[in-house]
Motif scaffolding. Structure first.
Motif, PDB file in Angstrom:
ATOM      1  N   GLY A 146      -7.421 -58.772  -4.278  1.00  0.00           N
ATOM      2  CA  GLY A 146      -8.234 -57.723  -4.874  1.00  0.00           C
ATOM      3  C   GLY A 146      -9.275 -58.311  -5.819  1.00  0.00           C
ATOM      4  O   GLY A 146     -10.426 -57.869  -5.854  1.00  0.00           O
ATOM      5  N   LYS A 179     -18.138 -58.004  -5.348  1.00  0.00           N
ATOM      6  CA  LYS A 179     -18.822 -56.747  -5.626  1.00  0.00           C
ATOM      7  C   LYS A 179     -19.691 -56.843  -6.871  1.00  0.00           C
ATOM      8  O   LYS A 179     -20.769 -56.270  -6.930  1.00  0.00           O
ATOM      9  CB  LYS A 179     -17.798 -55.618  -5.820  1.00  0.00           C
ATOM     10  N   MET A 182     -14.218 -42.629  -5.001  1.00  0.00           N
ATOM     11  CA  MET A 182     -13.277 -43.658  -5.452  1.00  0.00           C
ATOM     12  C   MET A 182     -13.819 -44.311  -6.718  1.00  0.00           C
ATOM     13  O   MET A 182     -13.074 -44.656  -7.615  1.00  0.00           O
ATOM     14  CB  MET A 182     -13.152 -44.689  -4.329  1.00  0.00           C
ATOM     15  N   ILE A 192     -14.531 -44.258  -0.367  1.00  0.00           N
ATOM     16  CA  ILE A 192     -14.073 -45.546   0.161  1.00  0.00           C
ATOM     17  C   ILE A 192     -15.023 -46.054   1.234  1.00  0.00           C
ATOM     18  O   ILE A 192     -15.542 -47.169   1.165  1.00  0.00           O
ATOM     19  CB  ILE A 192     -12.652 -45.415   0.748  1.00  0.00           C
ATOM     20  N   ALA A 251     -17.965 -49.128   1.195  1.00  0.00           N
ATOM     21  CA  ALA A 251     -17.973 -50.254   2.133  1.00  0.00           C
ATOM     22  C   ALA A 251     -19.328 -50.339   2.844  1.00  0.00           C
ATOM     23  O   ALA A 251     -19.866 -51.433   3.044  1.00  0.00           O
ATOM     24  CB  ALA A 251     -16.848 -50.094   3.158  1.00  0.00           C
ATOM     25  N   ILE A 276     -12.580 -54.447   3.030  1.00  0.00           N
ATOM     26  CA  ILE A 276     -12.301 -53.131   2.451  1.00  0.00           C
ATOM     27  C   ILE A 276     -12.009 -52.115   3.544  1.00  0.00           C
ATOM     28  O   ILE A 276     -11.057 -51.336   3.455  1.00  0.00           O
ATOM     29  CB  ILE A 276     -13.482 -52.663   1.574  1.00  0.00           C
ATOM     30  N   SER A 304      -8.394 -50.424   3.707  1.00  0.00           N
ATOM     31  CA  SER A 304      -8.204 -49.034   3.294  1.00  0.00           C
ATOM     32  C   SER A 304      -8.435 -47.997   4.378  1.00  0.00           C
ATOM     33  O   SER A 304      -8.164 -46.836   4.143  1.00  0.00           O
ATOM     34  CB  SER A 304      -9.062 -48.699   2.063  1.00  0.00           C
ATOM     35  N   SER A 356      -2.492 -52.419   1.575  1.00  0.00           N
ATOM     36  CA  SER A 356      -3.460 -51.345   1.342  1.00  0.00           C
ATOM     37  C   SER A 356      -3.713 -51.147  -0.144  1.00  0.00           C
ATOM     38  O   SER A 356      -4.717 -50.551  -0.526  1.00  0.00           O
ATOM     39  CB  SER A 356      -2.943 -50.045   1.948  1.00  0.00           C
ATOM     40  N   ASP A 365      -7.336 -51.949  -2.473  1.00  0.00           N
ATOM     41  CA  ASP A 365      -8.459 -51.154  -2.940  1.00  0.00           C
ATOM     42  C   ASP A 365      -8.229 -50.631  -4.355  1.00  0.00           C
ATOM     43  O   ASP A 365      -9.133 -50.585  -5.170  1.00  0.00           O
ATOM     44  CB  ASP A 365      -8.712 -49.989  -1.978  1.00  0.00           C
ATOM     45  N   VAL A 402      -8.851 -53.442  -6.714  1.00  0.00           N
ATOM     46  CA  VAL A 402     -10.282 -53.696  -6.866  1.00  0.00           C
ATOM     47  C   VAL A 402     -10.876 -52.690  -7.852  1.00  0.00           C
ATOM     48  O   VAL A 402     -11.609 -53.057  -8.774  1.00  0.00           O
ATOM     49  CB  VAL A 402     -11.002 -53.607  -5.503  1.00  0.00           C
ATOM     50  N   SER A 438      -8.782 -42.449  -6.254  1.00  0.00           N
ATOM     51  CA  SER A 438      -7.909 -43.613  -6.430  1.00  0.00           C
ATOM     52  C   SER A 438      -6.451 -43.191  -6.586  1.00  0.00           C
ATOM     53  O   SER A 438      -5.544 -43.845  -6.074  1.00  0.00           O
ATOM     54  CB  SER A 438      -8.371 -44.442  -7.630  1.00  0.00           C
TER      55      SER A 438
END
Lengths: 217, 202
Positions: A163, A170, B57, B71, B75, B90, B94, B137, B140, B143, B165
């Motif tokens: 992650g 990003k 998200m 989501i 992406a 991603i 997800s 999973s 995400d 992140v 989320s």
């Protein structure tokens, strides 16, 4: 007549091992160190003893313990953009979801990446230290090991590491990102956690908890 | 054979033993409500997965504008910037994995009752993959957590988590519980019932 049968069964039962995933039953035979006993039907590894596995696991567990504590508090990532600076620790990241119902998510994230791995390490040491020292098992050692096994799928340190990589990419074009000491600690930690799980032969642990006096090989 | 086995420590006990004398685990030849629990968690997971994709998200606030991305939208944005690899990670973590998991768990649960031309061993592998991969999973969520903790640059830019989320995390947790509730021994029972001793596979 019935008693005879059941006592015969009792003798037999100790010599049996049953595959937990597919219920196939085998006559028990302990593999040598480094060898593995694998279920013929579903290919699950049943027993995989290693030399000095207990000692290795304790050493790794100790390292993981200190790394988790260190990684949780030291700055993890720093960000720099047009004079604004921000440094976060893993604990900050876990507690990022604040306010309203998000607090539950915060607690869950903190648990998944810090507290569950930490608890597993402590439980593992609690169970294995007496066993390796050839002492009788600690009180409630069996319950402790059960708890530790139940928490296994919920320990997500390695997923957090991936992650991080995604998050870094990003942000990379938005601002300058630097790594704190905790980042490297966490990297080592992930490798150790995975190694610890692969060293552990559950059957050997159960066996040594059941027969504490038995000499470990 | 008159034996019930402990799923946690592999020790065999005479049939009718309630708890394993070695590790204290409750002994059950087959989990009686296994499939019901699988479906219950499965439905809960699916219900949470829908809002997870509809609501935003991430809320990104830069100097002049506030952006909310879902989501898939997020992406796609990343792919526009040229980071195809990350966009793929991603999307796979997800979207592909959760949907694949819903399909796989449903397939396993149905295949226990009905016959399919898939060998038990394949199904066992499918089950193990589902159990192993389900946790990924969560990526995400992590992140989002890292981004919203890190990017708090006062007026310049800030990122905050969106409502999705929480639904997404719940969906992952429910599907993990659903996969765990599945008693993998049922896979092998189907064959044993069809005649022929189960052990003579291969």
């Amino acid at each position: 007549m019935k008693d005879v049968v059941s006592s015969e069964l009792d003798v037999e039962l100790d010599g049996l091992i049953v595959c937990p995933t597919c219920d196939a039953t085998y006559r028990f035979e302990k593999p040598a160190n480094g060898e593995r006993a694998v279920c013929q039907r579903c290919h699950k590894v049943l027993i995989a003893p290693r030399r000095n596995a207990g000692l290795h696991i304790i050493a790794v567990a100790l390292a993981v313990f200190f790394l988790i504590i260190g990684a949780a508090f030291f700055p993890f990532l720093t960000i720099d953009a047009a004079g604004n600076r921000n440094a976060v620790s893993i604990l900050d990241a876990a507690l990022a979801f604040s306010g309203g119902p998000m607090i539950f998510l915060s607690l869950a994230t903190a648990a998944l990446i810090i507290f569950v791995p930490l608890a597993r390490v402590i439980l593992t040491m609690y169970v294995l230290v007496p066993v390796v020292l050839d002492r009788p098992p600690a009180r409630h050692a069996i319950r402790a090991f059960r708890l530790s096994e139940a928490m296994r799928p919920w320990s997500m340190a390695e997923i957090f590491a991936i992650g991080c990589a995604v998050a870094l990419v990003k942000v990379a074009d938005l601002a300058h990102v630097g790594f704190g000491p905790a980042f490297w600690m966490f990297g080592v930690l992930v490798v150790l956690v995975v190694a610890q799980d692969s060293f552990m032969c559950k059957w050997s642990v159960w066996n040594s908890l059941e027969h504490p006096k038995a000499k470990r090989s | 054979m008159g034996i019930v086995a402990c799923r946690r420590c592999t020790k065999a006990q005479p049939l009718g033993t309630q708890t394993c004398p070695r590790c204290g685990h409750v002994l059950q030849s087959r989990e009686p409500l296994s499939l019901q629990r699988v479906w219950a968690f499965w439905v809960l997971g699916l219900m949470c997965y829908i809002p997870a994709n509809i609501y935003p998200m991430l809320k990104t606030r830069t100097l002049f504008k506030v952006e909310e991305s879902t989501i898939i939208g997020g992406a796609v944005d990343i792919a526009h910037y040229g980071n195809y690899g990350i966009a793929a990670i991603i999307l796979i973590a997800s979207v592909v994995i959760p949907l694949g998991k819903f399909w796989a768990v449903a397939f396993l649960a149905i295949s226990v009752k009905q016959r399919y031309k898939v060998t038990n061993h394949r199904r066992q592998i499918l089950y193990e993959v589902v159990e192993y991969i389900g946790r990924w999973s969560m990526i995400d969520i992590f992140v989002v957590a890292i981004l919203s903790a890190l990017v708090q640059l006062k007026t310049l830019a800030s990122i905050n988590p969106g409502v999705a989320s929480i639904f997404f995390a719940l969906s992952v947790i429910f599907t993990m519980l659903s996969a765990q509730a599945f008693d993998s021994r049922l896979i092998w029972d189907a064959e044993a019932k069809d005649g022929g001793p189960a052990r003579d596979e291969r």
